[in-house]
Write a protein that holds these residues in place. Structure first.
Motif, PDB file in Angstrom:
ATOM      1  N   UNK A   1       4.461  37.430  69.010  1.00 31.57           N
ATOM      2  CA  UNK A   1       5.978  37.203  68.939  1.00 31.57           C
ATOM      3  C   UNK A   1       6.304  37.408  67.573  1.00 31.57           C
ATOM      4  N   UNK A   2       5.986  36.738  66.789  1.00 30.42           N
ATOM      5  CA  UNK A   2       6.244  36.700  65.278  1.00 30.42           C
ATOM      6  C   UNK A   2       6.320  38.198  64.667  1.00 30.42           C
ATOM      7  N   UNK A   3       5.173  38.789  64.970  1.00 28.54           N
ATOM      8  CA  UNK A   3       4.831  40.300  64.298  1.00 28.54           C
ATOM      9  C   UNK A   3       5.897  41.185  64.955  1.00 28.54           C
ATOM     10  N   UNK A   4       6.325  40.893  66.507  1.00 29.85           N
ATOM     11  CA  UNK A   4       7.008  41.728  67.171  1.00 29.85           C
ATOM     12  C   UNK A   4       8.496  41.556  66.649  1.00 29.85           C
ATOM     13  N   UNK A   5       8.921  40.553  66.583  1.00 30.61           N
ATOM     14  CA  UNK A   5      10.388  40.303  66.104  1.00 30.61           C
ATOM     15  C   UNK A   5      10.573  40.284  64.621  1.00 30.61           C
ATOM     16  N   UNK A   6       9.721  39.786  64.042  1.00 31.57           N
ATOM     17  CA  UNK A   6      10.070  40.029  62.408  1.00 31.57           C
ATOM     18  C   UNK A   6       9.833  41.217  61.837  1.00 31.57           C
ATOM     19  N   UNK A   7       8.770  41.874  62.214  1.00 27.71           N
ATOM     20  CA  UNK A   7       8.472  43.120  61.203  1.00 27.71           C
ATOM     21  C   UNK A   7       9.532  44.180  61.572  1.00 27.71           C
ATOM     22  N   UNK A   8      10.350  44.376  62.823  1.00 25.80           N
ATOM     23  CA  UNK A   8      11.437  45.246  62.711  1.00 25.80           C
ATOM     24  C   UNK A   8      12.612  44.838  61.832  1.00 25.80           C
ATOM     25  N   UNK A   9      12.930  43.350  61.699  1.00 23.22           N
ATOM     26  CA  UNK A   9      13.824  42.862  61.051  1.00 23.22           C
ATOM     27  C   UNK A   9      13.550  43.178  59.357  1.00 23.22           C
ATOM     28  N   UNK A  10      12.301  43.018  58.934  1.00 27.19           N
ATOM     29  CA  UNK A  10      11.974  43.160  57.495  1.00 27.19           C
ATOM     30  C   UNK A  10      12.133  44.604  57.301  1.00 27.19           C
ATOM     31  N   UNK A  11      11.864  45.465  58.142  1.00 31.52           N
ATOM     32  CA  UNK A  11      12.000  46.875  57.813  1.00 31.52           C
ATOM     33  C   UNK A  11      13.360  47.276  57.762  1.00 31.52           C
ATOM     34  N   UNK A  12      14.291  46.928  58.622  1.00 28.98           N
ATOM     35  CA  UNK A  12      15.701  47.141  58.526  1.00 28.98           C
ATOM     36  C   UNK A  12      16.268  46.606  57.158  1.00 28.98           C
ATOM     37  N   UNK A  13      15.814  45.591  56.746  1.00 28.67           N
ATOM     38  CA  UNK A  13      16.480  44.797  55.574  1.00 28.67           C
ATOM     39  C   UNK A  13      16.004  45.428  54.448  1.00 28.67           C
ATOM     40  N   UNK A  14      14.924  45.829  54.535  1.00 30.82           N
ATOM     41  CA  UNK A  14      14.247  46.698  53.336  1.00 30.82           C
ATOM     42  C   UNK A  14      14.776  48.186  53.152  1.00 30.82           C
ATOM     43  N   UNK A  15      15.336  48.823  54.339  1.00 32.29           N
ATOM     44  CA  UNK A  15      15.763  50.117  54.182  1.00 32.29           C
ATOM     45  C   UNK A  15      17.260  50.233  54.571  1.00 32.29           C
TER      46      UNK A  15
ATOM     47  N   UNK B   1      21.253  49.067  66.137  1.00 38.55           N
ATOM     48  CA  UNK B   1      20.590  47.893  65.809  1.00 38.55           C
ATOM     49  C   UNK B   1      20.697  46.992  67.073  1.00 38.55           C
ATOM     50  N   UNK B   2      21.773  47.016  67.944  1.00 43.62           N
ATOM     51  CA  UNK B   2      22.109  46.361  69.103  1.00 43.62           C
ATOM     52  C   UNK B   2      21.150  46.831  70.184  1.00 43.62           C
ATOM     53  N   UNK B   3      20.965  48.189  70.193  1.00 46.20           N
ATOM     54  CA  UNK B   3      19.903  48.781  70.974  1.00 46.20           C
ATOM     55  C   UNK B   3      18.525  48.170  70.792  1.00 46.20           C
ATOM     56  N   UNK B   4      18.176  48.424  69.561  1.00 44.65           N
ATOM     57  CA  UNK B   4      16.650  47.923  68.926  1.00 44.65           C
ATOM     58  C   UNK B   4      16.626  46.325  69.505  1.00 44.65           C
ATOM     59  N   UNK B   5      17.713  45.580  69.257  1.00 43.39           N
ATOM     60  CA  UNK B   5      17.515  44.144  69.630  1.00 43.39           C
ATOM     61  C   UNK B   5      17.246  44.031  71.069  1.00 43.39           C
ATOM     62  N   UNK B   6      18.011  44.831  71.928  1.00 41.62           N
ATOM     63  CA  UNK B   6      17.455  44.756  73.347  1.00 41.62           C
ATOM     64  C   UNK B   6      16.329  45.073  73.946  1.00 41.62           C
ATOM     65  N   UNK B   7      15.579  46.137  73.155  1.00 38.92           N
ATOM     66  CA  UNK B   7      14.428  46.778  73.611  1.00 38.92           C
ATOM     67  C   UNK B   7      13.452  45.339  73.088  1.00 38.92           C
TER      68      UNK B   7
END
Length: 427
Positions: free
Chosen positions: A146-160, A182-188
């Motif tokens: 869950x850490x990888x699934x939740x945090x990896x997209x967040x880090x990618x978004x913040x970096x770009x 971003x809301x759509x990604x959060x829902x997924x």
């Protein structure tokens, strides 16, 4: 910054000690007549001893957590990781996993003590060592996934996001479109987490569909005027782990099922089971009211705030740089930023939780009314009293504790409400 964070943590820890003091003072009061028959003298002494044992363990746990925070904030740990030749992703996960590993190892030790010392002492544990190890391994792996699934997209978004927004030179309309994406990604991500949680439940227990018998027909009869039907009624093997008795409604978007502990089925009457399921059906029949819609209003305000802040993202970058500088760090460490943010906004989140708990308690009362409406008020009270005695539940919490910490009504207020509802429904 580090001292501000640590002072907030100290205040939160001190507040929990105040809550414990209120709890201990409340337990010296005599029980009201509505719940006075739940415990006999010997059983009530067992309850007090049980809470005392858990109180000592919680004290040790809180002191350890305080030490972990002190280590995280004031030791050279973060500076050492900052000097390693890592990119922003590996730096984040190395930091996160290092602290998580420490917390996890100690958490397992506390879980072991709670399960095989406290729960065993009071006859509540049925876990074997092998089952305990399996559960801990599954939970640890799940946390990592869950850490990888939740945090990896967040880090990618913040970096770009700075590049996507051309250094935040975008209009509010463009910001709105970006936030909707971003809301759509959060829902997924939310759906993925739901799916993994469901799989975790299946690994923990074995679920078997309730056979087509008279009991199942009675449960289905309770749902005859319910707009949302539950097709799956399953029994799970709680008896292999504990003496706990529970029956719950699992709701995952379009999928719904009743889960009934085998302990409940074997040791409680049919009327008591139907009373609890009537309560769960009451949740299905619940209609949204102003208190529920307030939650959505708050979420909408938060969404508008994010839309407004993205074109002013330089402010967030400046604040992040100042936070890193106060810790003597050169490179971005999102784990530290997330920690600082979560601690600073924790008082606001606590205030929000007061409202959320209030709404949840109202919904529980409403669901209890459904059981009374179906004619199972007495059975529901009997069930609550029996489970309270078996599980050594605090049946008379202080009002302040209940209002600030409980998302379900305390047993005293709950039974009192059911009795009043039964009197009001009498012709």
């Amino acid at each position: 910054m580090k001292w501000l964070i640590f002072i907030i943590i100290l205040i939160q820890t001190g507040y929990r000690f105040i809550l414990d003091s209120i709890k201990n003072k409340q337990r010296k009061k005599p029980l009201p007549v509505e719940v006075s028959d739940i415990y006999d003298q010997k059983r009530y002494e067992s309850f007090l001893s049980y809470e005392k044992d858990y109180g000592h363990m919680k004290l040790c746990n809180r002191l350890f957590i305080l030490l972990v925070y002190a280590f995280y904030l004031f030791s050279p740990f973060l500076s050492y990781i900052d000097r390693l030749p890592l990119n922003v992703y590996t730096r984040f996960f190395v930091t996160l996993l290092s602290i998580s590993l420490i917390n996890r190892v100690v958490s397992i030790c506390f879980d072991y003590y709670a399960t095989f010392k406290i729960e065993e002492k009071y006859g509540k544990n049925k876990k074997t060592i092998s089952v305990f190890i399996k559960d801990e391994i599954v939970e640890t792996v799940l946390d990592l996934v869950l850490s990888f699934i939740l945090y990896l997209p967040c880090l990618y978004i913040l970096e770009h996001i700075e590049r996507w927004t051309h250094h935040f030179s975008i209009t509010y309309i463009q910001s709105l479109v970006l936030c909707l994406g971003l809301l759509g990604i959060s829902f997924i991500l939310y759906l993925i987490v739901l799916g993994i949680s469901y799989m975790y439940l299946r690994v923990q227990y074995t679920f078997t569909e309730l056979e087509d018998n008279e009991l199942r027909h009675k449960i289905e009869e309770l749902m005859k005027d319910c707009p949302k039907k539950v097709k799956h009624i399953k029994v799970y093997n709680e008896s292999k782990k504990s003496t706990g008795k529970n029956a719950f409604l699992l709701k995952m978007l379009w999928y719904k099922e009743f889960g009934i502990a085998d302990n409940f089925l074997d040791e409680n009457s049919e009327g008591e089971l139907l009373a609890v399921l009537s309560h769960e059906i009451g949740h299905l029949k619940h209609k949204k009211n102003i208190f529920n819609y307030m939650k959505y209003i708050v979420l909408c305000i938060l969404f508008i705030f994010v839309v407004y802040m993205i074109p002013h993202g330089e402010l967030c970058i400046v604040l992040s740089e100042r936070a890193l500088k106060s810790f003597g760090l050169i490179h971005m460490n999102y784990d530290l930023i997330f920690l600082c943010l979560s601690i600073i906004i924790s008082p606001i989140m606590y205030i929000c939780s007061l409202y959320m708990n209030y709404v949840s308690r109202r919904e529980e009362y409403e669901a209890d009314d459904q059981a009374v409406h179906n004619g199972y008020g007495e059975e529901l009270i009997t069930t609550f009293k029996r489970i309270s005695s078996d599980e050594l539940i605090d049946i008379y919490p202080a009002d302040f504790i209940e209002y600030t910490s409980y998302d379900h009504p305390g047993m005293y207020h709950r039974i009192k409400h059911i009795q009043e509802e039964m009197r009001n429904r009498k012709p």
